[in-house]
Design a protein around this motif. Structure first.
Motif, short mmCIF file in Angstrom:
data_model
loop_
_atom_site.label_atom_id
_atom_site.label_comp_id
_atom_site.label_asym_id
_atom_site.label_seq_id
_atom_site.Cartn_x
_atom_site.Cartn_y
_atom_site.Cartn_z
N ARG A 29 9.49 -25.84 -37.98
CA ARG A 29 9.47 -25.20 -36.70
C ARG A 29 8.12 -24.83 -36.04
N MET A 30 8.11 -25.39 -34.68
CA MET A 30 6.71 -25.40 -34.04
C MET A 30 7.02 -24.53 -32.78
N THR A 31 6.05 -23.78 -32.48
CA THR A 31 5.84 -22.60 -31.33
C THR A 31 4.83 -22.76 -30.65
N GLY A 32 4.84 -22.80 -29.36
CA GLY A 32 3.54 -22.35 -28.60
C GLY A 32 3.06 -21.04 -28.44
N SER A 33 2.08 -20.79 -27.97
CA SER A 33 1.72 -19.53 -27.86
C SER A 33 0.33 -19.42 -26.87
N THR A 34 0.49 -18.51 -25.67
CA THR A 34 -0.66 -18.47 -24.83
C THR A 34 -0.72 -16.84 -24.59
N MET A 35 -2.20 -16.60 -24.61
CA MET A 35 -2.60 -15.06 -24.50
C MET A 35 -1.48 -14.13 -25.10
N GLY A 36 -1.14 -13.29 -24.17
CA GLY A 36 0.09 -12.08 -24.63
C GLY A 36 0.04 -11.16 -23.57
N SER A 37 1.19 -10.36 -23.52
CA SER A 37 1.56 -9.32 -22.74
C SER A 37 0.65 -8.06 -22.75
N ARG A 38 0.80 -7.21 -21.97
CA ARG A 38 0.29 -5.93 -21.90
C ARG A 38 0.85 -5.13 -23.06
N GLU A 39 2.11 -5.25 -23.48
CA GLU A 39 2.90 -4.38 -24.60
C GLU A 39 2.10 -4.79 -25.75
N GLU A 40 1.82 -6.22 -25.71
CA GLU A 40 1.17 -6.57 -27.34
C GLU A 40 -0.13 -6.23 -27.20
N LEU A 41 -0.88 -6.11 -26.11
CA LEU A 41 -2.18 -5.47 -26.03
C LEU A 41 -2.19 -4.06 -26.84
N HIS A 42 -1.04 -3.39 -26.31
CA HIS A 42 -1.07 -2.03 -26.76
C HIS A 42 -0.96 -1.92 -28.14
N GLU A 43 -0.10 -3.07 -28.79
CA GLU A 43 -0.05 -2.74 -30.32
C GLU A 43 -1.12 -3.51 -31.06
N LEU A 44 -1.79 -4.19 -30.35
CA LEU A 44 -3.02 -4.54 -31.10
C LEU A 44 -4.33 -3.50 -31.17
N LEU A 45 -4.22 -2.93 -29.80
CA LEU A 45 -5.03 -1.75 -29.80
C LEU A 45 -4.80 -0.68 -30.99
N SER A 46 -3.62 -0.44 -31.25
CA SER A 46 -3.24 0.41 -32.15
C SER A 46 -3.57 -0.18 -33.59
N PHE A 47 -3.24 -1.28 -33.77
CA PHE A 47 -3.73 -2.00 -34.96
C PHE A 47 -5.16 -1.99 -35.49
N VAL A 48 -5.86 -2.37 -34.37
CA VAL A 48 -7.50 -2.30 -34.81
C VAL A 48 -8.03 -1.12 -35.09
N GLU A 49 -7.55 -0.01 -34.27
CA GLU A 49 -8.06 1.28 -34.38
C GLU A 49 -7.55 1.99 -35.72
N GLN A 50 -6.34 1.75 -36.20
CA GLN A 50 -5.78 2.25 -37.33
C GLN A 50 -6.53 1.62 -38.48
N HIS A 51 -6.94 0.35 -38.34
CA HIS A 51 -7.46 -0.37 -39.51
C HIS A 51 -9.01 -0.64 -39.72
N ASP A 52 -9.53 -0.02 -38.39
CA ASP A 52 -11.13 -0.20 -38.12
C ASP A 52 -11.54 -1.73 -38.01
N ILE A 53 -10.77 -2.33 -37.29
CA ILE A 53 -11.23 -3.76 -37.30
C ILE A 53 -11.79 -4.25 -36.07
N LYS A 54 -12.90 -4.95 -36.39
CA LYS A 54 -13.83 -5.40 -35.07
C LYS A 54 -14.08 -6.61 -35.02
N PRO A 55 -14.34 -7.21 -33.70
CA PRO A 55 -14.53 -8.62 -33.43
C PRO A 55 -16.13 -8.95 -34.09
N VAL A 56 -15.94 -10.13 -34.67
CA VAL A 56 -17.26 -10.85 -35.03
C VAL A 56 -18.17 -11.38 -33.95
N ILE A 57 -19.38 -11.07 -33.86
CA ILE A 57 -20.25 -11.54 -32.66
C ILE A 57 -21.24 -12.17 -33.16
#
Length: 326
Positions: free
Chosen positions: A269-297
């Motif tokens: 099963r193959m699926t394409g993906s591009t960026m994401g919606s504002r709804e998904e960004l809100h989910e992501l923000l909750s996830f990284v804050e809950q788990h203290d995840i930070k991007p690597v610089i």
């Protein structure tokens, strides 16, 4: 104000007029911004037009002016830019009017930026300014590819070629946080070692290795591909029958051939993906804050040295994100 633009087929720093604010728009004074491979390719898309387009999709800063219709943000708020414009709700594909900030819409490589408050979010409190400025495009792209499209589970094994990129490094962090097993690759042994220390993947192999041989004892449930022509078929070879492959980019050849009969007999099963919606960004923000995840610089440059940042990113030797500071 100073802005980094593409004009007449060239990238350059330029003095441009400061934008005005209307309606529900906010003016953000940028503190930091992040480079993406998209920025390297814009010149080819735009061509030799005389119009100067301000580059940059990722950024973070402080609201310095708010339009009369603003209700979500006010002067002094610390914010991040959501570059995925006009995509509000989670959906099978982006809406027709979906755009990404930074050509044709004015981007984040400028001292100030005006944008609808719909596409601004509160800066996560556990992020530094540098982390906030590089987060959104890669974070949102990775989140949708991994969770919405890839439907990863704790029991899954993920194979993701290319440990060094900003999106891939973030995907590895997210996958490990939910308990999945992660296998990745790199062209360089030293980078594999650094990635293991910073990202905590489970198995690392070299790009030049025989992947089928090296992963003979693994059962790969999900592949996330962003390299394209050079690795797609090799990635498909290590995926279990009935497995899932998500592709969100193509840093090598866009066009490939693969064995269609082998594909449908394998029930892949193959699926394409591009960026994401504002709804998904809100989910992501909750996830990284809950788990203290930070991007690597990987590295940070002054805005005045952004040419060097572009050169550095173009060499593709980074592990994580490249940032610029104002």
């Amino acid at each position: 104000m100073k802005a980094y633009v593409v004009q007449n087929g060239e990238y350059k720093m330029k003095e441009v007029e400061e934008p005005s604010v209307e309606g529900n728009e906010v003016k953000v004074q940028l503190k930091t911004a992040g480079l993406n491979h998209r920025d390297l390719m814009i010149k080819q898309r735009v061509g030799t037009t005389e119009t100067p387009y301000i580059l940059g999709s990722d950024g973070a800063g402080v609201v310095v002016e708010a339009g009369v219709d603003c209700s979500r943000f006010a002067v002094g708020d610390e914010v991040i830019i959501n570059p995925g414009l006009n995509w509000y709700e989670k959906s099978e594909a982006p809406p027709e009017n979906f755009e990404i900030a930074g050509v044709p819409y004015p981007g984040t490589f400028a001292e100030k930026m005006v944008i609808s408050e719909d596409f601004v979010e509160k800066k996560p409190s556990h992020f530094s300014w540098s982390e906030a400025g590089v987060f959104t495009l890669s974070g949102l792209t990775g989140y949708r590819a991994l969770f919405t499209q890839g439907k990863i589970k704790e029991s899954d094994t993920l194979f993701i070629p290319g440990a060094g990129g900003g999106v891939n490094s973030f995907i590895i962090l997210l996958a490990k946080e939910i308990g999945a097993k992660v296998i990745t690759t790199s062209r360089d042994k030293q980078k594999l070692k650094q990635a293991q220390e910073k990202l905590g993947y489970d198995v690392g192999i070299l790009t030049e290795d025989n992947w089928v041989e090296k992963l003979g004892d693994e059962t790969v449930d999900l592949v996330i591909e962003s390299i394209g022509g050079k690795t797609f078929n090799r990635s498909l070879e290590v995926l279990k029958k009935g497995g899932r492959i998500v592709t969100y980019g193509s840093s090598t050849n866009d066009e490939i051939t693969f064995d269609l009969r082998k594909f449908f007999y394998g029930q892949y099963r193959m699926t394409g993906s591009t960026m994401g919606s504002r709804e998904e960004l809100h989910e992501l923000l909750s996830f990284v804050e809950q788990h203290d995840i930070k991007p690597v610089i990987d590295k940070q440059f002054a805005f005045s040295n952004i040419d060097k940042a572009f050169d550095y990113l173009g060499k593709q030797n980074q592990l994580g994100k490249v940032a610029v500071s104002f």
